[in-house]
Design an enzyme around this catalytic site. Structure first.
Site, short mmCIF file in Angstrom:
data_model
loop_
_atom_site.label_atom_id
_atom_site.label_comp_id
_atom_site.label_asym_id
_atom_site.label_seq_id
_atom_site.Cartn_x
_atom_site.Cartn_y
_atom_site.Cartn_z
N ASP A 81 -12.04 -33.30 -36.87
CA ASP A 81 -11.71 -32.69 -35.58
C ASP A 81 -13.00 -32.37 -34.82
O ASP A 81 -14.04 -32.11 -35.44
CB ASP A 81 -10.91 -31.41 -35.83
CG ASP A 81 -10.29 -30.84 -34.56
OD1 ASP A 81 -10.22 -31.56 -33.54
OD2 ASP A 81 -9.87 -29.67 -34.60
N GLU A 82 -12.94 -32.39 -33.50
CA GLU A 82 -14.08 -32.02 -32.64
C GLU A 82 -15.34 -32.78 -33.04
O GLU A 82 -16.42 -32.21 -33.23
CB GLU A 82 -14.34 -30.50 -32.71
CG GLU A 82 -13.14 -29.64 -32.36
CD GLU A 82 -12.85 -29.61 -30.86
OE1 GLU A 82 -13.42 -30.42 -30.10
OE2 GLU A 82 -12.02 -28.77 -30.44
N THR A 86 -4.61 -31.60 -31.42
CA THR A 86 -4.24 -30.95 -32.67
C THR A 86 -2.92 -31.51 -33.19
O THR A 86 -2.74 -31.71 -34.39
CB THR A 86 -4.12 -29.42 -32.48
OG1 THR A 86 -5.36 -28.92 -31.97
CG2 THR A 86 -3.80 -28.73 -33.79
N ARG A 105 -10.05 -24.58 -19.02
CA ARG A 105 -9.44 -23.48 -19.79
C ARG A 105 -8.23 -22.92 -19.04
O ARG A 105 -7.42 -22.21 -19.63
CB ARG A 105 -10.43 -22.32 -20.00
CG ARG A 105 -11.68 -22.59 -20.81
CD ARG A 105 -11.42 -23.33 -22.08
NE ARG A 105 -11.51 -24.76 -21.90
CZ ARG A 105 -10.94 -25.66 -22.68
NH1 ARG A 105 -10.21 -25.28 -23.71
NH2 ARG A 105 -11.08 -26.96 -22.44
#
Length: 760
Positions: A226-227, A35, A615
C-alpha cells in the site's frame, strides 16, 4: 468459487482485483477506493485457495492494516484472515527479525527504540564525548544517522568513506562518524534496534544469509504494498528481493500524493515500477468517490503542472458542488478571525458537526493564531499530531519498567528507572556505571550486577542500593512469559511504586498522571482480552512491540470526535473532511521558500497542495494574509504562486461582489520559456543511483547569485536575523545554500540567491 462480493466493485477495480498473477501497478487517484481494491484482492486470493501465510501485505499504519484485516475477515472468514502476514513494514520486519535476528547477534527479546530513545542516546553520547551540543545538535545528529541507515550506509561503511569525512569536516562536525559508530555499538550492547535498524538489518539479513531470503521468497507467493509512492530505498530493496522469485507483486499508490521525501520516500519507486517489472500490468483508478466535481477539477488543474508524473484523468460523478472560496486577509490575525467566523456560520447554516471541519497549514507554528481565535469563539478543537498519549512522562516511565522487565540490557530504559522513584542512586553513580561499561565493552546491566567487584568506584552503601535495584528488576521479570499482559502489567506497576509516589504529591497534575497510568492499564486490559479472544499471543512483550511500532496516525485517540481539527497537510494525508480550510497560502509559507530553487522540490510542494485540496468532500476554502507577523515585525506577504494555477471559473470570492477585482495573477512564471496554455509533457526522471546523504560542498559563488562572495567562517548580517557566522555552504549555483549561525536567531539554512546576506 464464490466471488459474488466482487459485484461491489466498479469495472476497473474488479480488473485490478482479478489480475492476481505477475506484477501489477494500481494507480489510485484520491478518493478512488484503493483500500477496497487491496482488501478485495486479498479476499479474492483466499477464495482462490491461496494459503493466508503465503500472502504478505505491507501498509504504513497499523490502523490501515487493522481495518483491512477486519474487512477481509468479513469477506473470507475470521480464521483465514488471522494467518495473513499483514502489517506495517516495521512490524512485519520486526517479526522476521525476532525469528532470525540471532544470526545477526541479537537476542529475540530485543527492544525497539523510538525517536525519543534515539535522541536520548545520541544526547548521552555527545555528553560522554564532551562535545558542544550546539554544534553537534542531538536532533540533527539523530536525523543524519537515520538518513544514513535508510540509504543502507552502516556505521563502518560511513567511517570508511573519505568523502563523508571531508563533508563532515566542512560542516564542522568531524566526529559524526565516531558518534554513529558509538551509537550502533551502544544499541547492540543494549540488545536494541531503532526503527531504521528494522529495515537496515532486514536488508543485511537477506544479503548475508541467502537461505533465509530464499525461505521468505518461497513463503510469500503474493506480495501487496500500500502507498508505494511513500517507500524509501531500504523498503524498496526488501520488497523487490522478496518478490524476485514469484514476481507476483501488486503495488498500490498515487504518485500525485508523494509528499514525504523529507522522510526518505522516493517517488522514483512508483514512477519506475514498469522498468523493474517489464511485464507489468497497470490499472488506473480514476473515479473519485469522495469529492465534488469542482474540487476534483481544481486538483487536476493544479497537478497538471507537474512534469514528473504518471498521467491519469481523475473525475467525479458527484454533484458539482460549491466553488473554492478565496479569503484575503489584511493580517494573519484577521485571517484567523475570518476562518473562525466562517466555521461558526457554516456549522449553523449547513447543520454540520465540528468534526466536519479541518484547518490545514504548511507548518505547525501556524496553529497558534487559529487556536486563539477558535477559543475566543468557543469553538472546540484538537491539534492532530500533538503530544501522543505514549509520549507523556508518566507513561514513558511505566513503559520503561516494562521494557527493563523484558530486556534487562535496555540501557535507555534502565537509565530512566534506576532512580525513579528515588532509591538513592544518583547521577554520579550512574555516570560511573556507564563509564565502566564503556571501558569493559559490557552492557550497563552487567556492570550494575557486578558493581560489588568495583570497590574503587563504589562504597558499600552504594553497592547495597544497586543490589536492591537488581532484586527489583528480577521481580519485574518473574513470570513474564507465563502471565498474560494485563496481570503482569498491574504487578509491575505495583513493584515500580510510581503511582504511590504520585499520590504522595498533592499536585493536581500528578493526580491526572495517575489517571493516565490507569488509562494505560485499561488499554492493556483491552489488548489482553482481544488477544485471548482471537487466539493471538497475549504476553506483555507482544503488547510492547505493538506500542513501539505505533505510527503518528495510530497514536491519535478515537474519542474526541466532535472538534475542529487543526493539522499540517502532511498529517492530513489519508483523511477526509466535509469542509477544508487551507490557510497561510502565501509564497513565504506555501510553497516552502526552501523548495523554490529546485524543480523537483517545487513539484513536491505542488503535490502537497493537491493532497490538501483532495481531503475535502464538499468545499475548500483557501486563505492568505497580505501582511504576516514574523520575528515580531509585520511583513508584506505575496499570495502563493499556486493560486494562479487554479481554474478561475472554479473560484469564488465571498468578500467581494466583483471577482474580477480579485488578484488571481501574481506574475509568477515557474517554467521559463514555456507556453503557459500548454500542459507539460510527461517526463519521468531516470532512476538515480543510491544518493549519498552528504551534499557536495559548493564551489565559489558566482556574483550573479550572491555578490558577497561568501566563504565558511565569514561574519555576515541579515536584515531580519541580525549578525551571524557562515557555518557551511552546500550545493551548486543557482541553488546553493548556506547554514548561518546567528547570534540571536540561532542556526538558519538560507538559499543564497534570496538571502541578501552582507559580509561584515
Amino acid at each position: 468459487m464464490d466471488i459474488d462480493f466482487l459485484a461491489d466493485l466498479n469495472e476497473i477495480q474488479r480488473q485490478a482485483v482479478e489480475a492476481t498473477d505477475g506484477a501489477v501497478l494500481v494507480i489510485a487517484g484520491a478518493g478512488s477506493g484503493k483500500t477496497r481494491v487491496l482488501t478485495y484482492r486479498i479476499a479474492y486470493l483466499l477464495k482462490k485457495g491461496i494459503k493466508p501465510y503465503n500472502i504478505l501485505a505491507l501498509t504504513f499504519t497499523n490502523k490501515a492494516a487493522g481495518e483491512m484485516k477486519e474487512r477481509i475477515a468479513r469477506l473470507a472468514g475470521t480464521e483465514t484472515a488471522r494467518y495473513l502476514w499483514m502489517g506495517t513494514f516495521h512490524s512485519i520486519f520486526a517479526r522476521i527479525l525476532r525469528q532470525e535476528g540471532e544470526k545477526l547477534g541479537y537476542q529475540q527479546n530485543f527492544t525497539i527504540y523510538d525517536a525519543n530513545d534515539s535522541k536520548s542516546l545520541v544526547r548521552a553520547i555527545i555528553k560522554d564525548m564532551q562535545l558542544d551540543d550546539k554544534v553537534y545538535k542531538p536532533s540533527a545528529i539523530a536525523s543524519r544517522i537515520s538518513s544514513a541507515k535508510n540509504n543502507l550506509i552502516t556505521a563502518n561503511g560511513y567511517a570508511a568513506d573519505s568523502g563523508y569525512a571531508e563533508a563532515d569536516k566542512s560542516n564542522k562536525i568531524p566526529l559524526f562518524a565516531e558518534i554513529y559508530r558509538t551509537y550502533q555499538e551502544r544499541c547492540f550492547r543494549s540488545n536494541a534496534m531503532d526503527f531504521d535498524d528494522l529495515l537496515l538489518n532486514t536488508n543485511i539479513l537477506f544479503r548475508d544469509f541467502p537461505a533465509v531470503l530464499e525461505l521468505y521468497q518461497k513463503r510469500f507467493g503474493y506480495i501487496l504494498v500500500d502507498e508505494y509512492q511513500d517507500t524509501n530505498y531500504s523498503q524498496y530493496l526488501i520488497v523487490n528481493k522478496l518478490a524476485a522469485k514469484h514476481q507476483n507483486i501488486c503495488v498500490v499508490g498515487d504518485d500525485a500524493q508523494s509528499i514525504y521525501s523529507f522522510r526518505g520516500a522516493r517517488i522514483e519507486n512508483i514512477l519506475h515500477f514498469k522498468n523493474d517489472y517489464p511485464k507489468h500490468k497497470i490499472f488506473k483508478l480514476e473515479q473519485n468517490y469522495r469529492s465534488t466535481q469542482t474540487i476534483v477539477n481544481a486538483a487536476n488543474g493544479v497537478i497538471a503542472n507537474n512534469a514528473g508524473q504518471i498521467k491519469k484523468t481523475v473525475y467525479s460523478k458527484n454533484e458539482p458542488g460549491d466553488n473554492i472560496a478565496i479569503f484575503q486577509a489584511t493580517t494573519d490575525i484577521e485571517e484567523g478571525i475570518l476562518i473562525s467566523t466562517d466555521i461558526n456560520k457554516k456549522k449553523r447554516s449547513l447543520d454540520l458537526g465540528w468534526n466536519d471541519f479541518a484547518v490545514l497549514y504548511r507548518t505547525n507554528a501556524q496553529s497558534r493564531i487559529f487556536e486563539e481565535t477558535l477559543r475566543k469563539n468557543n469553538i472546540p478543537y484538537k491539534i492532530y499530531g500533538g503530544q501522543s498519549f505514549y509520549e507523556r512522562k508518566e507513561i514513558r516511565d511505566i513503559l520503561a519498567y516494562f521494557r527493563v522487565a523484558i530486556n534487562h540490557n535496555d540501557e535507555e530504559a534502565l537509565r530512566r528507572i534506576i532512580n525513579y522513584p528515588k532509591r538513592g542512586i544518583g547521577d554520579i553513580t550512574v555516570d560511573r556505571l556507564r563509564e565502566i561499561s564503556r571501558q569493559n565493552g559490557t552492557s550497563l546491566w552487567d556492570t550494575i550486577v557486578k558493581a560489588h567487584l568495583h570497590h574503587s568506584s563504589f562504597n558499600s552503601g552504594t553497592v547495597s542500593k544497586l543490589n536492591q535495584f537488581v532484586e527489583t528488576v528480577e521481580k519485574l521479570s518473574s513470570g513474564l512469559n507465563e502471565k498474560e499482559a494485563y496481570t503482569k502489567a498491574v504487578e509491575i506497576v505495583g513493584i515500580a511504586g510510581i503511582k504511590r509516589d504520585l499520590r504522595e504529591s498533592r499536585e493536581i497534575e500528578d493526580l491526572n498522571r495517575i489517571d493516565n497510568i490507569d488509562e494505560l492499564l485499561n488499554g492493556i486490559k483491552i489488548f489482553t482480552e482481544d488477544a485471548l479472544t482471537n487466539g493471538d499471543p497475549s504476553l506483555l512483550g507482544n503488547y510492547m512491540e505493538r506500542v513501539a511500532l505505533l505510527t503518528d496516525q495510530d497514536n491519535e485517540k478515537e474519542g474526541d470526535f466532535d472538534k475542529v481539527t487543526l493539522m499540517t497537510i502532511h498529517s492530513a494525508k489519508g483523511l477526509e473532511f466535509k469542509q477544508v480550510y487551507i490557510v497561510g497560502f502565501e509564497d513565504s509559507l506555501f510553497p516552502s521558500p526552501m523548495s523554490t530553487g529546485s524543480v523537483k522540490e517545487l513539484e513536491e510542494e505542488r503535490r502537497l497542495f493537491y493532497v490538501a485540496l483532495t481531503r475535502a468532500k464538499k468545499q475548500v476554502t483557501i486563505s492568505y494574509a497580505l501582511n504576516r507577523y514574523k520575528w515580531g515585525n509585520l511583513e508584506f506577504s505575496k499570495p502563493s504562486r499556486f493560486l494562479n494555477e487554479l481554474d478561475r471559473s472554479l473560484l469564488s470570492y465571498p468578500q467581494s461582489v466583483d471577482k474580477e477585482q480579485q488578484p488571481v495573477s501574481f506574475g509568477y512564471s515557474f517554467f521559463p520559456g514555456r507556453d503557459s496554455s500548454r500542459k507539460p509533457e510527461i517526463s519521468i526522471p531516470k532512476r538515480d543511483n543510491l544518493k549519498k546523504i552528504v551534499p557536495k560542498k559548493g564551489s565559489s559563488i558566482p556574483p550573479d547569485y550572491n555578490k558577497t562572495d561568501l566563504s565558511e567562517g565569514d561574519r555576515v548580517v541579515h536584515e531580519r536575523f541580525g549578525k551571524g557566522v557562515v557555518v557551511s555552504i552546500d550545493g551548486e549555483p543557482p541553488n546553493n545554500t548556506a547554514i548561518v549561525d546567528f547570534e540571536e536567531s540561532g542556526s538558519k539554512k538560507l538559499l543564497l540567491r534570496f538571502a541578501r546576506l552582507s559580509k561584515l
